[in-house]
Design a protein around this motif. Sequence first.
Motif, short mmCIF file in Angstrom:
data_model
loop_
_atom_site.label_atom_id
_atom_site.label_comp_id
_atom_site.label_asym_id
_atom_site.label_seq_id
_atom_site.Cartn_x
_atom_site.Cartn_y
_atom_site.Cartn_z
N GLN A 167 30.03 -11.23 69.56
CA GLN A 167 31.34 -11.34 70.18
C GLN A 167 32.23 -12.33 69.42
O GLN A 167 33.44 -12.11 69.29
N LYS A 168 31.63 -13.39 68.91
CA LYS A 168 32.41 -14.35 68.10
C LYS A 168 32.94 -13.64 66.85
O LYS A 168 34.08 -13.86 66.44
N TYR A 169 32.10 -12.81 66.25
CA TYR A 169 32.54 -12.07 65.07
C TYR A 169 33.69 -11.12 65.42
O TYR A 169 34.70 -11.05 64.70
N LEU A 170 33.57 -10.41 66.55
CA LEU A 170 34.63 -9.49 66.96
C LEU A 170 35.94 -10.22 67.21
O LEU A 170 37.03 -9.66 66.99
N ASP A 180 36.91 -12.85 65.56
CA ASP A 180 37.27 -13.58 64.33
C ASP A 180 36.93 -15.07 64.39
O ASP A 180 37.62 -15.91 63.80
N HIS A 181 35.85 -15.39 65.11
CA HIS A 181 35.41 -16.78 65.19
C HIS A 181 34.08 -17.01 64.48
O HIS A 181 33.41 -18.01 64.72
N LEU A 182 33.70 -16.06 63.62
CA LEU A 182 32.40 -16.17 62.94
C LEU A 182 32.52 -15.60 61.54
O LEU A 182 33.01 -14.50 61.35
N SER A 183 32.06 -16.38 60.55
CA SER A 183 31.97 -15.88 59.18
C SER A 183 30.57 -15.30 58.98
O SER A 183 29.57 -15.93 59.34
N LEU A 184 30.51 -14.11 58.42
CA LEU A 184 29.23 -13.43 58.26
C LEU A 184 28.35 -14.13 57.25
O LEU A 184 28.80 -14.54 56.18
N GLU A 185 27.06 -14.22 57.57
CA GLU A 185 26.07 -14.74 56.64
C GLU A 185 25.58 -13.61 55.73
O GLU A 185 25.81 -12.43 56.00
N VAL A 186 24.88 -14.00 54.68
CA VAL A 186 24.41 -13.00 53.71
C VAL A 186 23.03 -12.51 54.14
O VAL A 186 21.99 -12.95 53.63
N ASP A 187 23.00 -11.64 55.12
CA ASP A 187 21.75 -11.00 55.54
C ASP A 187 22.06 -9.63 56.13
O ASP A 187 23.23 -9.32 56.41
N GLU A 188 21.03 -8.81 56.32
CA GLU A 188 21.27 -7.44 56.76
C GLU A 188 21.76 -7.36 58.21
O GLU A 188 22.45 -6.42 58.59
N ILE A 189 21.41 -8.37 59.02
CA ILE A 189 21.87 -8.37 60.42
C ILE A 189 23.38 -8.46 60.48
O ILE A 189 24.05 -7.68 61.17
N GLN A 239 25.64 -8.38 57.62
CA GLN A 239 26.38 -7.54 56.69
C GLN A 239 26.30 -6.05 57.04
O GLN A 239 27.28 -5.33 56.89
N PHE A 240 25.15 -5.59 57.52
CA PHE A 240 25.00 -4.18 57.89
C PHE A 240 25.18 -3.97 59.40
O PHE A 240 25.90 -3.08 59.82
N GLY A 241 24.47 -4.80 60.20
CA GLY A 241 24.50 -4.60 61.65
C GLY A 241 25.84 -4.90 62.27
O GLY A 241 26.44 -4.06 62.95
N PHE A 242 26.35 -6.12 62.06
CA PHE A 242 27.61 -6.52 62.68
C PHE A 242 28.78 -5.67 62.17
O PHE A 242 29.63 -5.23 62.94
N ARG A 243 28.80 -5.43 60.86
CA ARG A 243 29.91 -4.66 60.30
C ARG A 243 29.92 -3.23 60.83
O ARG A 243 30.96 -2.72 61.25
N THR A 244 28.76 -2.58 60.79
CA THR A 244 28.70 -1.18 61.23
C THR A 244 29.05 -1.07 62.71
O THR A 244 29.84 -0.20 63.11
N ALA A 245 28.48 -1.95 63.52
CA ALA A 245 28.74 -1.91 64.96
C ALA A 245 30.22 -2.13 65.27
O ALA A 245 30.81 -1.41 66.09
N SER A 246 30.82 -3.11 64.63
CA SER A 246 32.23 -3.42 64.92
C SER A 246 33.15 -2.27 64.50
O SER A 246 34.09 -1.93 65.21
N GLU A 247 32.85 -1.66 63.34
CA GLU A 247 33.70 -0.58 62.85
C GLU A 247 33.54 0.69 63.68
O GLU A 247 34.44 1.55 63.69
N LEU A 248 32.44 0.82 64.40
CA LEU A 248 32.23 1.96 65.28
C LEU A 248 32.65 1.65 66.73
O LEU A 248 32.52 2.50 67.61
#
Length: 214
Positions: A40-43, A45-54, A56-65
């Motif tokens: 929810q913080k990421y959605l 704009d209160h969170l910078s993504l870390e370099v991991d699959e959770i 980079q792949f999980g949060f990004r894919t979920a938010s864009e869908l």
Amino acid sequence: MNDRQKEIREVVNSLKEFKPTKIALEVEKEKDESLNEEYQKYLNDHLSLEVDEIHQFGFRTASELGHERLYAIDWMESVGNMGLGQVMEWAKEEQPEMYEYINETYRPKLHLNIDPPDIYEMVKKCNSESRIKLDHAMYMAIARIGKETNYVGIDWVRWWYQRNLIIYSNLAEITSSPDDRTLLIIGAGHVHLVTQFLEESGLVDVVSPNGYMR
């Protein structure tokens, strides 16, 4: 956009083509609430993504869908067993021939050998049938570590099976509707067993992400 971001974008676009209705991540189930607080913080704009699959792949894919939440499905509790590193150290001292066999037979072949490294190609290679079989074959070799009735390797492999059975159970729990399309983002070593358990259950059809990657 740098090369790494382009490669991540390619992976995310491929995952979106599956049209998942739910996204499950390699996060312990008891951390589901904190995972979704972070999402929810990421959605917002209160969170910078870390370099991991959770992230980079999980949060990004979920938010864009447009997904409102994510699902934590992992388990990591101790059952009194040695960790994998401890098992290999035991083998190094007590069963050096088995230690050398595992290191020489599996570890070089499991190296991805992609030069220069390419995230998109690495994801494809990790999901190839040959790589998945090799991962599981190494775990079966680890099960042979031990002497007489001291089943050192099996003690760890027993935990590994339990962990993957729990992941399977948690996936079955969240994939409750015929319309569910659950995307599991998880380490490649899990794929053989989780796929086996899901297929043998008869509950779902399992498809490889490589079917959605060029």
